[in-house]
Motif scaffolding. Structure first.
Motif, PDB file in Angstrom:
ATOM      1  N   UNK A  19      14.671  35.601  39.366  1.00 22.52           N
ATOM      2  CA  UNK A  19      14.473  34.296  38.746  1.00 22.52           C
ATOM      3  C   UNK A  19      15.525  33.921  37.730  1.00 22.52           C
ATOM      4  N   UNK A  20      16.593  34.728  37.631  1.00 24.09           N
ATOM      5  CA  UNK A  20      17.633  34.445  36.651  1.00 24.09           C
ATOM      6  C   UNK A  20      18.473  33.235  37.044  1.00 24.09           C
ATOM      7  N   UNK A  21      18.526  32.938  38.328  1.00 24.70           N
ATOM      8  CA  UNK A  21      19.298  31.791  38.806  1.00 24.70           C
ATOM      9  C   UNK A  21      18.631  31.231  40.053  1.00 24.70           C
ATOM     10  N   UNK A  22      18.786  29.928  40.266  1.00 25.29           N
ATOM     11  CA  UNK A  22      18.243  29.285  41.462  1.00 25.29           C
ATOM     12  C   UNK A  22      19.308  29.134  42.538  1.00 25.29           C
ATOM     13  N   UNK A  23      20.513  28.752  42.118  1.00 24.98           N
ATOM     14  CA  UNK A  23      21.608  28.599  43.087  1.00 24.98           C
ATOM     15  C   UNK A  23      22.848  29.314  42.562  1.00 24.98           C
ATOM     16  N   UNK A  24      23.466  30.103  43.424  1.00 31.56           N
ATOM     17  CA  UNK A  24      24.639  30.888  43.028  1.00 31.56           C
ATOM     18  C   UNK A  24      25.755  30.700  44.050  1.00 31.56           C
ATOM     19  N   UNK A  25      26.947  30.465  43.541  1.00 32.26           N
ATOM     20  CA  UNK A  25      28.156  30.468  44.374  1.00 32.26           C
ATOM     21  C   UNK A  25      28.664  31.902  44.452  1.00 32.26           C
ATOM     22  N   UNK A  26      28.710  32.452  45.655  1.00 29.84           N
ATOM     23  CA  UNK A  26      29.236  33.803  45.853  1.00 29.84           C
ATOM     24  C   UNK A  26      30.564  33.659  46.583  1.00 29.84           C
ATOM     25  N   UNK A  27      31.625  34.145  45.953  1.00 26.15           N
ATOM     26  CA  UNK A  27      32.984  33.917  46.462  1.00 26.15           C
ATOM     27  C   UNK A  27      33.696  35.250  46.679  1.00 26.15           C
ATOM     28  N   UNK A  28      34.487  35.320  47.722  1.00 28.05           N
ATOM     29  CA  UNK A  28      35.436  36.416  47.899  1.00 28.05           C
ATOM     30  C   UNK A  28      36.821  35.815  47.985  1.00 28.05           C
ATOM     31  N   UNK A  29      37.750  36.265  47.148  1.00 29.61           N
ATOM     32  CA  UNK A  29      39.095  35.680  47.128  1.00 29.61           C
ATOM     33  C   UNK A  29      40.120  36.740  46.778  1.00 29.61           C
ATOM     34  N   UNK A  30      41.267  36.696  47.446  1.00 27.47           N
ATOM     35  CA  UNK A  30      42.304  37.705  47.222  1.00 27.47           C
ATOM     36  C   UNK A  30      43.697  37.127  47.440  1.00 27.47           C
ATOM     37  N   UNK A  31      44.653  37.676  46.682  1.00 24.47           N
ATOM     38  CA  UNK A  31      46.082  37.460  46.950  1.00 24.47           C
ATOM     39  C   UNK A  31      46.736  38.842  47.053  1.00 24.47           C
ATOM     40  N   UNK A  32      46.406  39.554  48.107  1.00 22.75           N
ATOM     41  CA  UNK A  32      46.913  40.915  48.286  1.00 22.75           C
ATOM     42  C   UNK A  32      48.419  40.951  48.529  1.00 22.75           C
ATOM     43  N   UNK A  33      49.000  39.813  48.896  1.00 25.36           N
ATOM     44  CA  UNK A  33      50.453  39.783  49.089  1.00 25.36           C
ATOM     45  C   UNK A  33      51.183  40.123  47.789  1.00 25.36           C
ATOM     46  N   UNK A  34      50.499  40.003  46.653  1.00 20.95           N
ATOM     47  CA  UNK A  34      51.119  40.274  45.357  1.00 20.95           C
ATOM     48  C   UNK A  34      51.155  41.760  45.009  1.00 20.95           C
ATOM     49  N   UNK A  35      50.445  42.599  45.782  1.00 21.59           N
ATOM     50  CA  UNK A  35      50.417  44.035  45.474  1.00 21.59           C
ATOM     51  C   UNK A  35      50.916  44.866  46.663  1.00 21.59           C
ATOM     52  N   UNK A  36      51.763  44.241  47.494  1.00 21.69           N
ATOM     53  CA  UNK A  36      52.308  44.951  48.645  1.00 21.69           C
ATOM     54  C   UNK A  36      53.659  45.593  48.335  1.00 21.69           C
ATOM     55  N   UNK A  37      53.873  46.781  48.868  1.00 13.45           N
ATOM     56  CA  UNK A  37      55.185  47.428  48.883  1.00 13.45           C
ATOM     57  C   UNK A  37      55.831  47.015  50.195  1.00 13.45           C
ATOM     58  N   UNK A  38      56.789  46.110  50.133  1.00 17.51           N
ATOM     59  CA  UNK A  38      57.347  45.514  51.345  1.00 17.51           C
ATOM     60  C   UNK A  38      58.236  46.477  52.130  1.00 17.51           C
ATOM     61  N   UNK A  39      58.409  47.681  51.617  1.00 13.42           N
ATOM     62  CA  UNK A  39      59.157  48.698  52.373  1.00 13.42           C
ATOM     63  C   UNK A  39      58.222  49.636  53.130  1.00 13.42           C
ATOM     64  N   UNK A  40      56.912  49.502  52.914  1.00 14.01           N
ATOM     65  CA  UNK A  40      55.930  50.384  53.542  1.00 14.01           C
ATOM     66  C   UNK A  40      55.292  49.682  54.734  1.00 14.01           C
ATOM     67  N   UNK A  41      55.794  49.972  55.931  1.00 16.47           N
ATOM     68  CA  UNK A  41      55.311  49.266  57.113  1.00 16.47           C
ATOM     69  C   UNK A  41      53.875  49.623  57.472  1.00 16.47           C
ATOM     70  N   UNK A  42      53.354  50.719  56.940  1.00 12.92           N
ATOM     71  CA  UNK A  42      51.990  51.124  57.268  1.00 12.92           C
ATOM     72  C   UNK A  42      50.938  50.311  56.523  1.00 12.92           C
ATOM     73  N   UNK A  43      51.368  49.580  55.472  1.00 13.24           N
ATOM     74  CA  UNK A  43      50.406  48.778  54.715  1.00 13.24           C
ATOM     75  C   UNK A  43      50.761  47.300  54.652  1.00 13.24           C
ATOM     76  N   UNK A  44      52.020  46.960  54.436  1.00 10.54           N
ATOM     77  CA  UNK A  44      52.351  45.569  54.112  1.00 10.54           C
ATOM     78  C   UNK A  44      52.108  44.608  55.273  1.00 10.54           C
TER      79      UNK A  44
END
Length: 323
Positions: free
Chosen positions: A131-156
């Motif tokens: 009962x703490x809230x009636x309506x809630x916005x639940x969001x998932x958001x990411x900018x993972x391009x900012x934490x990539x090692x562009x020399x690592x082909x296994x992740x980037x």
């Protein structure tokens, strides 16, 4: 009567820049075929210079509010799942709150990496049930391009940027599995496996760092843990895999997605798949897929939807809801 947290609106946002696999061939020893065969990914979106996680989240939130026929004035709280918040603090959720012109209620971030949206849904569900809230916005958001090692082909080559949002509303149900809304949640973590997927930066190192992953080991854990969590959540809801209309999984790797579906005894025509177009968008991947699945006409009112995800921590979990 039983209070339920019912999804009444969904939306997403993807940055304009689309990066095809072939673009990586210019700088890495890789190919479109190599990336597709190992991950199922064909393209992903990258945020523009100066475009932040909260920017993406705000656009997705507005789309979800429009879908629900609501405004920010109708929302009591914002729960934002992200591992790439704009700043160490304040939370990206409060930035979204300000951008939406919402001057009441509360907002906070949840950090469980790729499992973040499942954790955020569970938190939002608990607040609605209490009962703490009636309506809630639940969001998932990411900018993972900012934490990539562009020399690592296994992740980037695996990750992309984006955001998805869901509006949950308190409604009354009969207290059984026929109710609309979130029927059960299952959350897990095991910190012994922290070195399998992490970012080598933060407050302790005083730099942002890059994502590091032991892909084979993560894969080894993923299928078993995801299927077990989904089965546990289904049991809590009094349902079985036969009752599932759609699995909306974390979109990390097509082999994990197909392996989990097989483990649950489900064919791929009951799985919403977007990994080919978005790559791994971490906490954004499930709400993105929910929004796309609804737009495609796959997910319909009354459908039993199971979401499941695993990420760094390791942290994993599942949510069962009736749409």
């Amino acid at each position: 009567m039983t209070r339920r947290a019912v999804a009444i609106g969904v939306g997403h946002y993807l940055p304009d820049r689309i990066v095809e696999n072939a673009e990586f061939e210019e700088t890495l020893d890789t190919s479109d075929e190599w990336i597709r065969s190992r991950s199922g990914i064909e393209r992903r979106h990258f945020a523009a210079e100066g475009q932040t996680t909260s920017d993406l989240a705000t656009r997705a939130a507005r789309a979800a509010l429009d879908d629900a026929g609501l405004t920010a004035d109708d929302i009591d709280a914002i729960v934002l799942a992200t591992s790439t918040a704009d700043l160490t603090f304040p939370s990206a959720a409060t930035m979204v709150q300000a951008a939406l012109g919402m001057t009441h209620g509360f907002a906070f971030d949840v950090q469980a990496v790729c499992a973040g949206f499942v954790y955020a849904l569970s938190n939002a569900n608990a607040m609605i049930l209490s009962g703490q809230a009636k309506r809630i916005l639940v969001i998932g958001a990411e900018t993972f391009s900012r934490i990539m090692d562009w020399s690592d082909r296994s992740t980037c080559v695996l990750f992309g940027d984006g955001a998805g949002a869901l509006v949950l509303e308190a409604q009354e149900g009969d207290g059984n599995s026929a109710d609309r809304g979130i029927l059960s949640t299952d959350l897990n973590s095991d910190g012994r496996f922290r070195d399998l997927l992490y970012v080598d930066g933060g407050v302790a190192t005083q730099n942002t760092g890059f994502l590091r992953m032991q892909g084979r080991e993560v894969f080894r854990h993923a299928v078993e843990k995801l299927s077990s969590s989904a089965e546990s959540a289904l049991a809590k809801a009094g349902l079985s895999s036969d009752d599932i209309d759609w699995i909306v999984p974390h979109q990390a790797n097509i082999r994990i997605i197909t392996g989990t579906a097989k483990k649950l005894g489900l064919s791929m025509d009951r799985v919403v798949v977007t990994v080919q177009d978005h790559g791994n968008t971490s906490a954004a991947s499930i709400p993105l897929a929910l929004s796309v699945g609804k737009a495609r006409g796959q997910i319909k009112t009354g459908d039993v939807v199971v979401t499941e995800a695993i990420g760094g921590g390791l942290a994993w979990g599942a949510v069962v809801m009736r749409w």
